[in-house]
Design an enzyme around this catalytic site. Structure first.
Site: not given
Length: 428
Positions: A60, A322, A303
């Protein structure tokens, strides 16, 4: 700097042995004369594995440091047994140029808990319209080895063909988020009986399988290396098997959550279970496990996708897809693959370390546990169990689908080039 791992079982095989690490390299295995200044890790017969490598992590940074940073994501990775991670390109700004990928690479170097390898975007801004600066990123200080628009599919077949053709000269991998977007407009969950009953717009398996089939053909024509992200359907495993049998240079990953969780969870309406691609059926899960065991699917990738509370704790349709994954991956693999007899610990090393390192072209990761090899190592207590609590994980976000679950397999120590980065649930 010396570290002695006392009484470990490499790959869970044979009697316990001592492993001596000096200056980042394994220097002795067996009966070891301990240097006076050595730091000792009492393994007590625990399993010693090569450090894990994650081909698919969302850190991120830059842009969404409220959900994760390279510091916190690296800490989660080290605590999960990882010594290298590949950070996906869907940051803000997008990692589609040398400036951004070098920033991510430098921050990883500064934190120093895991090797952070930035993934470059395939297309400018992830828009799927024009190829990004693949050559510039590959030749930058970050030495980008994997390119992906993950989160979005490179849907244009001509653009994907050009990316694959270009990748051969650079010796890099194109990793595809396989989703035909015209088949998933408004999709919220796996297309099937449960989604229909609960009122969710369906995400059909064919949306994934058709792109994988197309890209395998394109990769074979270009003699390029294709990697398929987060395989979720049994049909995709069939396509991969067909392509590999014909010599296509294709590899694939499966996530821990697609090995364990199914669309049975839709009935709770809890958005923590929303993920892209969606959770599939029990039949898909069983066949994905079998495909991982026989090598049709090459590796496990997390992931890892942290989200802020306001992006996840909302109505299902508005929630971001997610799940967290770095600190729970080993436990899910233990539960789904080891305890079921599908993999032994050498097999775990293959799917969590060796194959992802090979796919990502990392020469010093996923190496054998042997004298003279880099000391990137993970020590695992296979008999221990722990209860997952999102608030206690190292990530800033807490969106774990395993909240309150009792899971097997605990990482007790992680070493990056001989330096202890995590031990007994604490960093360093």
């Amino acid at each position: 700097m010396s570290t002695l791992i006392k009484g470990a079982r490499p790959y869970g095989e044979g009697d316990p042995v001592d492993v001596l690490v000096e200056d980042g390299v394994i220097t002795a295995i067996g009966a070891v004369d301990v240097p006076e200044d050595a730091e000792v890790i009492e393994a007590n017969g625990q399993v010693l594995l090569p450090g894990f490598v994650d081909l698919h992590t969302h850190l991120r940074e830059p842009g969404r440091e409220d959900t994760e940073t390279i510091d916190t994501g690296s800490a989660a990775a080290a605590l999960g047994g990882y010594t290298a991670v590949f950070a996906m390109a869907n940051t803000d700004p997008v990692a589609d140029n040398a400036v951004i990928v070098e920033h991510v690479w430098r921050r990883g170097q500064e934190v120093g808990l895991v090797d952070v390898h930035p993934v470059g975007a395939v297309t400018v801004g992830l828009k799927g319209e024009k190829l990004a600066e693949l050559g510039t990123m590959a030749n930058s200080q970050a030495r980008v080895k994997v390119f992906s628009d993950d989160g979005l599919c490179v849907a244009d077949p001509l653009l994907m063909r050009r990316a694959l053709e270009y990748s051969t000269a650079l010796d890099v991998v194109i990793a595809q988020h396989a989703e035909e977007p015209r088949l998933t407009v408004g999709a919220q969950a796996h297309e099937g009986e449960r989604a229909a009953r609960l009122g969710y717009t369906g995400w059909p398996a064919a949306a994934e399988e058709s792109i994988v089939a197309r890209d395998c053909l394109l990769a074979r024509h270009a003699k390029a290396r294709l990697h398929v992200c987060h395989v979720s359907t049994s049909g995709t495993a069939d396509v991969l098997r067909w392509a590999k049998d014909r010599g296509t240079k294709v590899s694939a990953e499966v996530t821990p959550h697609h090995l364990l969780l199914t669309d049975e969870r839709l009935g709770t309406y809890d958005p923590v279970n929303k993920v892209n691609p969606p959770l599939r059926t029990q039949s898909d899960t069983a066949r994905l496990r079998a495909a991982l065991a026989d090598g049709t699917i090459d590796c496990v990738a997390t992931d890892h996708a942290p989200h802020a509370v306001q992006d996840k704790d909302t109505e299902w349709s508005a929630a971001r897809p997610g799940m967290l994954g770095l600190q729970t991956a080993l436990s899910i693999v233990t539960e789904t693959m080891v305890r079921t007899g599908l993999l032994d610990w050498r097999g775990v090393a293959r799917v969590l370390s060796e194959r992802p390192a090979e796919i990502g072209n990392l020469a010093d990761q996923g190496r054998p546990i042997a004298v003279g090899e880099p000391a990137n190592l993970t020590l695992v207590d296979p008999d221990a169990e722990w209860t997952v609590r999102g608030a206690e994980l190292a990530s800033i976000a807490a969106n774990t689908p395993y909240e309150g679950m009792r899971l097997p397999g605990v990482v007790t120590a992680t070493l990056l080039r001989g330096r202890i980065t995590a031990r007994d649930g604490k960093i360093g």
